[in-house]
Each structure stands twice: as structure tokens, then as C-alpha cells.
Design a protein around this motif. Structure first.
Motif, mmCIF file in Angstrom:
data_model
loop_
_atom_site.group_PDB
_atom_site.id
_atom_site.type_symbol
_atom_site.label_atom_id
_atom_site.label_comp_id
_atom_site.label_asym_id
_atom_site.label_seq_id
_atom_site.Cartn_x
_atom_site.Cartn_y
_atom_site.Cartn_z
ATOM 1 N N LYS A 1 33.179 44.944 43.284
ATOM 2 C CA LYS A 1 33.775 43.740 42.711
ATOM 3 C C LYS A 1 35.131 44.082 42.110
ATOM 4 O O LYS A 1 35.409 45.231 41.770
ATOM 5 C CB LYS A 1 32.872 43.121 41.651
ATOM 6 N N TRP A 2 35.980 43.056 41.998
ATOM 7 C CA TRP A 2 37.280 43.205 41.349
ATOM 8 C C TRP A 2 37.122 43.018 39.858
ATOM 9 O O TRP A 2 36.312 42.201 39.405
ATOM 10 C CB TRP A 2 38.276 42.171 41.878
ATOM 11 N N ASN A 3 37.911 43.750 39.075
ATOM 12 C CA ASN A 3 37.974 43.603 37.619
ATOM 13 C C ASN A 3 39.422 43.384 37.221
ATOM 14 O O ASN A 3 40.314 44.090 37.707
ATOM 15 C CB ASN A 3 37.460 44.862 36.915
ATOM 16 N N GLN A 4 39.655 42.430 36.363
ATOM 17 C CA GLN A 4 41.004 42.163 35.860
ATOM 18 C C GLN A 4 41.398 43.285 34.911
ATOM 19 O O GLN A 4 40.798 43.462 33.862
ATOM 20 C CB GLN A 4 41.003 40.824 35.134
ATOM 21 N N ALA A 5 42.416 44.070 35.287
ATOM 22 C CA ALA A 5 42.903 45.140 34.420
ATOM 23 C C ALA A 5 43.937 44.587 33.442
ATOM 24 O O ALA A 5 43.906 44.904 32.257
ATOM 25 C CB ALA A 5 43.501 46.268 35.252
ATOM 26 N N TRP A 6 44.881 43.774 33.946
ATOM 27 C CA TRP A 6 45.880 43.127 33.099
ATOM 28 C C TRP A 6 46.486 41.934 33.827
ATOM 29 O O TRP A 6 46.382 41.834 35.040
ATOM 30 C CB TRP A 6 46.972 44.094 32.635
ATOM 31 N N THR A 7 47.090 41.052 33.059
ATOM 32 C CA THR A 7 47.808 39.905 33.634
ATOM 33 C C THR A 7 49.106 39.712 32.872
ATOM 34 O O THR A 7 49.237 40.122 31.720
ATOM 35 C CB THR A 7 47.014 38.590 33.547
ATOM 36 N N ASN A 8 50.041 39.044 33.536
ATOM 37 C CA ASN A 8 51.298 38.665 32.900
ATOM 38 C C ASN A 8 51.694 37.288 33.431
ATOM 39 O O ASN A 8 52.441 37.191 34.406
ATOM 40 C CB ASN A 8 52.401 39.692 33.195
ATOM 41 N N GLY A 9 51.127 36.240 32.854
ATOM 42 C CA GLY A 9 51.570 34.896 33.168
ATOM 43 C C GLY A 9 50.761 34.018 34.088
ATOM 44 O O GLY A 9 50.868 32.801 33.983
ATOM 45 N N SER B 1 35.293 48.157 41.071
ATOM 46 C CA SER B 1 34.181 48.956 40.550
ATOM 47 C C SER B 1 32.890 48.433 41.175
ATOM 48 O O SER B 1 32.891 47.426 41.874
ATOM 49 C CB SER B 1 34.107 48.856 39.026
ATOM 50 N N LEU B 2 31.793 49.133 40.890
ATOM 51 C CA LEU B 2 30.488 48.652 41.321
ATOM 52 C C LEU B 2 29.938 47.721 40.263
ATOM 53 O O LEU B 2 29.918 48.066 39.078
ATOM 54 C CB LEU B 2 29.516 49.819 41.527
ATOM 55 N N GLY B 3 29.497 46.550 40.690
ATOM 56 C CA GLY B 3 28.883 45.605 39.772
ATOM 57 C C GLY B 3 27.458 46.015 39.464
ATOM 58 O O GLY B 3 26.945 47.017 39.977
ATOM 59 N N SER B 4 26.780 45.226 38.651
ATOM 60 C CA SER B 4 25.423 45.550 38.211
ATOM 61 C C SER B 4 24.428 45.634 39.365
ATOM 62 O O SER B 4 23.462 46.367 39.299
ATOM 63 C CB SER B 4 24.946 44.535 37.181
ATOM 64 N N ALA B 5 24.676 44.915 40.438
ATOM 65 C CA ALA B 5 23.769 44.942 41.591
ATOM 66 C C ALA B 5 24.203 45.996 42.616
ATOM 67 O O ALA B 5 23.680 46.039 43.721
ATOM 68 C CB ALA B 5 23.720 43.565 42.240
ATOM 69 N N GLY B 6 25.171 46.851 42.246
ATOM 70 C CA GLY B 6 25.634 47.880 43.164
ATOM 71 C C GLY B 6 26.585 47.370 44.223
ATOM 72 O O GLY B 6 26.843 48.045 45.216
#
Length: 124
Positions: A112-120, A104-109
Motif C-alpha cells: 500500500k501507499w503511505n503519505q510521507a509528505w504533502t505541499n498544497g 509498505s506492507l499493510g496489515s493484511a500483508g
């Protein structure tokens, strides 16, 4: 609902939505970020590393999972924090460990990566 009380049934195709499988780049190599993908990691017996640059486009998705645990840990260093905790590393050390990152776009435009889910995996 159509006449006769039966629901319409159609084939549904998800053309273009399936993630491409990318081979494990191996230790010491950058994980490719040119497209959305699923990467299955295979570790050897020691400590291994990768880097992950910022994403290429909004909505890009990477699923990284450990397919085979050879006894070592693969630590991936991400170019910027990918969750609210400020984590920048992902350590996969057991078969089945996995994480999904979405762009997605971060606050500064800036992308950036965003953690959607994790498993372990261990995040740091």
C-alpha cells in the motif's frame, strides 16, 4: 579525528538513490508504478484524471508534483487509502503542489501507499 585536528573530507556519491524523472502520462492514463520516480504534472484548462495502482515493492517512492498549471485540476485516484484519514484522491490544482508516497506492507500483508509528505494538494 585524524592527526592535525582536521576532519576527513570525502566525496559522497548517492548512486542509485536519485529518483528517475517520468514524463507526465497525460490525462486519463494510469501513472506507472514499476519503479520509484518523480512525475511532474502539466495541466490544461479542464478537469483531468489519473489512476495510481498499488505499489510494486516495499520502499518504493513516488513524488508527484504540478510543474505547470494550465488552469485545470489533475485528480489522481489511488487504488487504496494512503493515509490515516482514509484518503484515496489527490487533487493538484496549483503549480508547486506536490505529494510524496512511500510503499509498505499493510496489515493484511498487501502493498500500500503511505503519505510521507504533502505541499498544497487537496486530499479526499
Amino acid at each position: 579525528m585524524p592527526l592535525g585536528g582536521k576532519l576527513q573530507v570525502e566525496d559522497i556519491y548517492t548512486r542509485g538513490l536519485a529518483l528517475e524523472e517520468i514524463a507526465d502520462p497525460g490525462t486519463g492514463v494510469a501513472i506507472p508504478v514499476s519503479r520509484s520516480a518523480h512525475i511532474q504534472i502539466v495541466t490544461g484548462g479542464g478537469a483531468e484524471t489519473n489512476t495510481l495502482a498499488i505499489p510494486t515493492f516495499v520502499g518504493q517512492r513516488l513524488i508527484i508534483s504540478m510543474k505547470t498549471d494550465g488552469g485545470g485540476t489533475r485528480t489522481i485516484t489511488v487504488a487504496s487509502a494512503f493515509n490515516a484519514s482514509g484518503n484515496t484522491t489527490i487533487a493538484l490544482d496549483d503549480a508547486g503542489d506536490s505529494i510524496c508516497l512511500e510503499a509498505s506492507l499493510g496489515s493484511a500483508g498487501v502493498l500500500k501507499w503511505n503519505q510521507a509528505w504533502t505541499n498544497g494538494p487537496t486530499l479526499g
